[in-house]
Structures are given as C-alpha cells and as structure tokens.
Design an enzyme around this catalytic site. Structure first.
Site, short mmCIF file in Angstrom:
data_model
loop_
_atom_site.label_atom_id
_atom_site.label_comp_id
_atom_site.label_asym_id
_atom_site.label_seq_id
_atom_site.Cartn_x
_atom_site.Cartn_y
_atom_site.Cartn_z
N SER A 60 0.79 -1.24 0.00
CA SER A 60 0.00 0.00 0.00
C SER A 60 0.82 1.28 0.00
O SER A 60 0.25 2.37 -0.07
CB SER A 60 -0.96 0.02 1.20
N LYS A 63 0.03 3.81 -2.61
CA LYS A 63 -0.99 4.87 -2.51
C LYS A 63 -0.38 6.26 -2.38
O LYS A 63 -1.10 7.26 -2.48
CB LYS A 63 -1.93 4.58 -1.34
N SER A 115 -5.65 3.83 4.53
CA SER A 115 -5.11 2.98 3.47
C SER A 115 -6.22 2.31 2.68
O SER A 115 -6.13 1.14 2.29
CB SER A 115 -4.17 1.91 4.05
N LYS A 223 3.76 6.45 4.67
CA LYS A 223 2.70 5.51 4.30
C LYS A 223 3.12 4.09 4.62
O LYS A 223 4.24 3.68 4.29
CB LYS A 223 2.38 5.63 2.80
#
Length: 377
Positions: A60, A63, A115, A223
């Site tokens: 993720s 993202k 997320s 992130k």
C-alpha cells in the site's frame, strides 16, 4: 541593509559557513528489512542502504502515488465521486458504501489515513475511467520522477507479479510528493475527518496507520503497506533542523524501530545549514548610466547538506567587480557567492542586478544627443 562596495578591482568577503559536499561512502547499518534506503531529500544522496534497487512488492505504499495524483486532480477540479459497485476492493478500506458521495480530496485522505483500497479504486476510476488507464498515468509519472525500476498495475498496491518498485524508487516518490503542499499537509496528520456529501449526516474520522508520527518527534509523514507476499513496508519522512530525510523499508518485521535508528544515524552524521543570501545587498557604481549605481542581491537562499564534522571548515566568499558598465538589465549576472571546502568550490550562488540601469544616451533620439553636445552648464 545596503552596503557600498569600495572601488578596488574586485572585493572579497570571507565568512565561515557550511555547504554540501559529495556523498561519503554509503553506510550499511544493521536493519531487519530485506531492502532499505536512507535518502537525503535535500541533495539526492543515499546515506545508507541495502538492496535499494531490488524490485519488490511495495504493497500500500503505492498509494503515495495514487493520492498524489488525486490531490493534483482535486486542485483544479475537486470532483464529486459517487461510489459504485465497480469501485469495491478487497483488503483495507475507507468503508465506502454504494451511493456514498465524497470528493477526490476526501479519497486521498481515505488512502493516506486508513489505506483504503476502495478509495484508491474510486480515485482511479474517477480520474481515468479504468484502473488500467490510471496505471498508465502512474507509470508515466514514475518515469518523470526517475523511478527506473518501478511498474505499477493497481492503484491500491494489491499484489500483482507485474506491480513492483524498489526502496530507492519509493524514496524518490516520497521526496517528490512532499513538494506538493496538499500532500505534505495530509501525510503529516495523525487523523483526518471526511464529511460526506451523501449521506449529508455522515462524518467519519480516520486514524493514520503511520504510527511513526507518534513514535518519532521529527517524523513529517509517510505511508504503511502490508500483504502476505510483500511483508511489512514503510515509507516515511523526517525533518530536523532544516534537513529532510526519507526512509524506506521493504519486507521489514521491525520497521518502526529500524526507521527511528536510521533517522538517528542520519541526523547525527549530517547537518543542513541555510544561508539567506537574498539578504545580501550591495550598491555597485555604474559607468555611463542614468544612475550612478546599481543594487545587486543573490538569486536565492542556499540550503545545503554537509557531514557534521565539516561544518566549521567552509568558507563563504562574495565576488563583485568594483564598478559596472551600463546598460545593465534587471536580473543580469554581475557576481557570485562562492562556497569552498578545503580549497574546492562546492556551491555557487549568482548575484544579480535588482533594477535595470540604462546608458545615458540609450533612450535619446539623435537630435537630443546632438543638442546635448552643444549644451553647456
């Protein structure tokens, strides 16, 4: 304050200051990650790394790219997005329901905080019409950034054999994304609240999965990412005393502690020094001009990284001629500020004219010039 420069062939001001130097041998520290990099966003230097160019699944952390593109789109047109069954995604979620209406900016918040794979899909379909076309957009931007070992397939980062990146490439992406003010603000927040357009009564606060914002005082964003295949992935950024570092770990079971250890190492080894050269002014005499002098200043402030041990070894020198010939145009290069370390020039900053200075006869027609030749007194 302006300073009059004395009439000598040239003038030289010498100050002690600190500026960037070439990267030292990159260090490798004991880190649990299969691949990692500690990267300086200020000068593009790799401070420490292992397998930094190994192609791996970024989960993720993908993202970062998706939310950046969504925020860029939202800055020009913050579209309303109605959630449909085509936007449903497995895994982590913003918990959008069919019929919910939010904005693109809200979707970016849902990606960076919770997320949300659903938010990533919704953003991709809204911006490009399909996840395939959005992936093309992601890959085009990755190429522009210099991410040479990256190929995106999904907007969320769900596992795909053709979806991969590297620790170094993800550091480049995070550094690039932080230049976007909306992204920098969003990634630094410990939580974000979304007020739904439909249903109008719905309001949800999402906590940021990036625990480093609470664990490390200098953290300014990042992130998280995880899949069974990719393992724990973390991209983060930290800033201390003007120095910005990016840390990326891929497949790291001890990522929080590893990021803190790497940042502590980086901030101990390197320092950032700033010189607001735009505060330097000097009035230089002009020859043959409508004005007797021109004011000069520097083009930009200087913010440069050095090994901490070298901070007292830098000389700052200002070079200016004692006078200038007209005409001089605003912005013309008329000198420089030079930074040296051990006798080697390692940074230069141009000095430019603040205003245009015309020659005495430059704006006169031929008849006025002839008249002036015969005018006394």
């Amino acid at each position: 304050m302006k300073r009059i420069v004395s009439a000598v062939l040239s003038v030289l001001f010498v100050f002690s200051f600190s500026v960037s130097v070439k990267a030292e041998e990159k260090a490798e520290i004991n880190v649990s990650a299969e691949a990692y990099v500690l990267y300086c966003a200020d000068n593009g230097q790799i401070i420490s790394s292992k397998n930094e160019n190994k192609k791996m699944k970024p989960a993720s952390t993908t993202k970062i790219m998706t939310s950046l593109l969504a925020l860029e789109e939202a800055s020009s047109q913050n579209k309303k997005v109605k959630f449909t069954d085509k936007m449903i995604a497995e895994g982590s979620s913003m918990y959008l329901k069919i019929g919910d209406v939010v904005t693109l900016k809200d979707l970016a918040a849902g990606m960076m905080m919770a997320s949300g794979n659903d938010a990533a899909n919704a953003a991709a379909l809204t911006i490009s019409g399909s996840t395939e076309k959005f992936a093309d957009k992601m890959n085009k931007r990755a190429s522009q950034i210099g991410m040479k070992n990256t190929h995106f397939v999904t907007p969320s980062g769900l596992d795909d054999n053709n979806h991969y990146s590297t620790a170094y490439d993800m550091a480049l992406l995070m550094s690039y994304a932080l230049e976007n003010e909306d992204f920098a603000k969003l990634t630094s927040q410990k939580s974000g609240t979304v007020e739904f357009i439909e249903p109008g009564s719905k309001k949800t606060t999402y906590s940021n999965h990036n625990r480093l914002l609470s664990l490390y005082e200098y953290c300014i964003g990042g992130k998280t990412g995880y899949t069974m295949s990719a393992g724990r992935c973390l991209v983060s950024a930290a800033k201390k005393d003007g120095l910005t570092l990016i840390c990326v770990t891929l497949n790291d079971r001890n990522d929080w502690n590893d990021h803190i250890s790497l940042y502590n190492y980086g901030f101990e080894k390197y320092s950032c020094y700033t010189s607001d050269d735009t505060s330097f002014f000097a009035d230089i005499p002009c020859v043959g001009g409508e004005s007797d002098s021109v004011t000069v200043t520097s083009e930009k402030p200087v913010s440069i990284v050095v090994p901490s041990d070298d901070k007292d070894k830098i000389e700052r020198k200002v070079y200016l001629d004692s006078f200038l010939y007209t005409p001089i145009k605003q912005g013309d290069n008329v000198g420089r500020i030079e930074y040296t370390l051990n006798g080697k020039t390692i940074e230069e900053n141009n000095l430019v004219a603040v205003d245009s200075i015309y020659s005495k006869n430059e704006n006169k027609n031929i008849f006025t010039i002839i008249k002036d030749l015969f005018t006394y007194g």
